[in-house]
Write an enzyme that holds these catalytic residues in place. Structure first.
Site, short mmCIF file in Angstrom:
data_model
loop_
_atom_site.label_atom_id
_atom_site.label_comp_id
_atom_site.label_asym_id
_atom_site.label_seq_id
_atom_site.Cartn_x
_atom_site.Cartn_y
_atom_site.Cartn_z
N HIS A 52 1.25 5.78 -1.86
CA HIS A 52 0.86 6.38 -2.85
C HIS A 52 2.33 6.88 -2.94
O HIS A 52 2.59 7.41 -2.46
CB HIS A 52 0.21 7.85 -1.97
N HIS A 56 0.82 -0.97 0.15
CA HIS A 56 -0.04 -0.04 -0.04
C HIS A 56 1.14 1.27 0.11
O HIS A 56 1.36 1.50 0.91
CB HIS A 56 -0.78 0.14 1.47
N LYS A 59 -9.59 -0.50 -4.95
CA LYS A 59 -9.39 0.36 -4.09
C LYS A 59 -10.73 0.74 -3.95
O LYS A 59 -10.69 1.70 -4.68
CB LYS A 59 -8.10 1.21 -3.95
N ASP A 71 1.42 2.50 3.75
CA ASP A 71 -0.56 3.39 3.63
C ASP A 71 1.18 4.93 2.96
O ASP A 71 1.06 6.24 3.84
CB ASP A 71 -0.31 4.50 4.82
N ASN A 111 -5.64 7.15 -5.63
CA ASN A 111 -5.94 8.21 -5.74
C ASN A 111 -5.79 8.89 -6.12
O ASN A 111 -5.42 10.41 -4.93
CB ASN A 111 -6.74 8.13 -3.84
N HIS A 130 -4.51 -1.44 6.06
CA HIS A 130 -4.32 0.12 7.79
C HIS A 130 -4.85 -0.99 8.79
O HIS A 130 -5.97 0.91 9.58
CB HIS A 130 -3.77 1.53 7.16
N HIS A 137 -10.67 0.55 2.30
CA HIS A 137 -10.24 1.49 3.38
C HIS A 137 -11.70 1.06 4.19
O HIS A 137 -12.87 1.69 3.76
CB HIS A 137 -10.48 3.22 2.93
N HIS A 144 2.77 14.43 1.34
CA HIS A 144 1.87 15.46 1.39
C HIS A 144 3.33 16.75 0.82
O HIS A 144 3.69 16.70 2.21
CB HIS A 144 0.99 16.21 2.34
N ARG A 194 1.87 9.73 -5.74
CA ARG A 194 0.96 10.92 -6.38
C ARG A 194 1.48 10.69 -7.86
O ARG A 194 2.25 9.79 -8.82
CB ARG A 194 1.47 11.79 -5.48
C1 NCD Z 1 -4.00 9.03 2.31
C2 NCD Z 1 -3.16 9.94 1.39
O1 NCD Z 1 -3.52 10.88 1.33
O2 NCD Z 1 -3.28 10.18 -0.12
N1 NCD Z 1 -4.17 9.60 3.44
C3 NCD Z 1 -3.85 8.97 4.21
O3 NCD Z 1 -4.04 9.19 5.37
N2 NCD Z 1 -3.99 7.57 4.22
C4 NCD Z 1 -5.09 8.26 1.85
C5 NCD Z 1 -5.90 6.89 2.77
O4 NCD Z 1 -5.02 6.20 2.42
O5 NCD Z 1 -6.29 7.13 3.22
ZN ZN Z 2 -3.39 5.30 1.46
#
Ligand code: NCD
Ligand code: ZN
Length: 355
Positions: free
Chosen positions: A17, A15, A100, A251, A43, A179, A137, A255, A19
């Protein structure tokens, strides 16, 4: 394996992210150095809903790696109203490994999610038929009367009121509950988990931290929220059992600093620079280092039907601190958890990847 060194197959992140654009170019190479493969979350903005979009996204990821890197990004679709059953059917033979679900409004870029997963009937039936796993989720964000649920109760409500119905209505659907953050979710998995059928992922931050330590720490603000110390103890106890249906899913969700240090801070923690080290630290604390390789490197690939890595990494017991942010090629700071100043404060990590 000794008390201060362990060699394991190169880990798998179930899992992550990445971006797009400059953020991707900054963070994806970090995962690619430390992990052999990962399930890449969909996402992005816009979300990944077609094979074509997934292929284009994969291309962007691969282009961010140095020549010769063999990291394998495994793509996913976002469960939205635009996702077509035909894409699900063809996805499995076109590099898409899962779909997802995000509850509408609960987290970053969840505006395209269904409010209630049980509304996605046609898509879930097609996934069940095709053998396409669902990544959940598992939080209720808005209840049946459209009231927002206390975010500390969202996972509990999902486990109590939604999950049993989902499992009953789609009894052949392969599911990964993402998670795990609560005692009730850990207990549910302990009782019902089944290799290849009902599995779960666990993050480093839900194993390491507790609500009372992180409530005023923006870097640790994420969904699901970090829960109480007693929730954490149950999740830790579960991973220490060495169950074959539990795997690492970091996860890691970066950001830019402008969003993390805003009020409220964006949901999502960036942990890929420290995740393997923190998992190892937790397994060491639990006297469960003999269970680490299965959790980090074997159980995840098994669920998604790929081979574990043939490469290995060695971790050694050695104290270090995170002192720098990751900086994108546009000059934006991205702060990892456990950072000396912006994490809990003066944190020391006790394990390090040997180079
Ligand atoms: C994730 C994200 O920022 O894309 N944020 C998070 O708090 N885990 C999205 C997600 O997996 O919920
Ligand atoms: Zn996530």
């Amino acid at each position: 394996m000794s008390n201060d060194s362990i060699t394991i197959k190169k880990p798998f992140d179930a899992h992550v992210h990445f971006r797009r654009g400059a953020m991707l170019r900054a963070v994806a190479p970090i995962s690619a150095q430390k992990f052999s493969a990962a399930i890449v979350m969909p996402n992005t903005d816009p979300p990944i809903e077609t094979i074509e979009q997934a292929a284009e996204y994969k291309k962007e990821i691969l282009a961010a790696f140095p020549a010769g890197n063999t990291f394998n990004p495994l793509m996913t679709f976002y469960l939205t109203k635009n996702l077509k059953p035909e894409e699900i059917e063809k996805g499995l033979s076109n590099g898409v490994y899962a779909v997802k679900y995000y509850p509408y409004g609960a987290t970053t870029n969840s505006q395209w999610g269904f409010r209630d997963i049980l509304e996605a009937k046609e898509l879930l039936s097609e996934m069940e038929r095709a053998g396409m796993p669902l990544l959940l989720h598992g939080e209720v964000h808005v209840d049946e009367s459209e009231n927002e649920v206390d975010p500390y109760q969202g996972e509990k409500q999902f486990i109590e009121s939604v999950f049993p119905r989902l499992l009953e209505q789609y009894s052949d659907l392969k599911i990964s509950l993402e998670h795990l953050s609560t005692k009730i979710a850990a207990e549910f998995l302990e009782k019902n988990g089944e290799t290849g059928k009902l599995v779960a992922t666990v993050t480093p931050h839900h194993l390491l931290y507790a609500r009372e330590d992180v409530e005023d720490k923006p870097l640790l603000r994420c969904k699901p929220l970090i829960k109480s110390a007693s929730d954490r103890e149950k999740v830790r106890g579960l991973v220490a059992e060495g169950l074959p249906f539990l795997s690492a899913g970091t996860d890691s969700a970066p950001h830019p600093e402008s969003k993390k240090f805003a009020s409220p801070a964006a949901f999502g923690v960036f942990n890929s620079p420290v995740a393997i080290e923190l998992y190892t630290q937790v397994f060491d604390e639990l006297n469960a280092l003999d269970k680490l390789e299965e959790f980090l490197s074997i159980n995840g690939p098994r669920f998604f039907g790929i081979e574990p890595s043939k490469e290995t990494i060695t971790l050694v017991k050695n104290d270090w601190q995170v002192t720098e942010p990751v900086v994108t090629d546009e000059g934006v700071n991205v702060w990892p958890i456990a950072h000396k100043e912006h994490g809990l404060g003066n944190e020391t990590i006790h394990w390090q990847i040997a180079i």
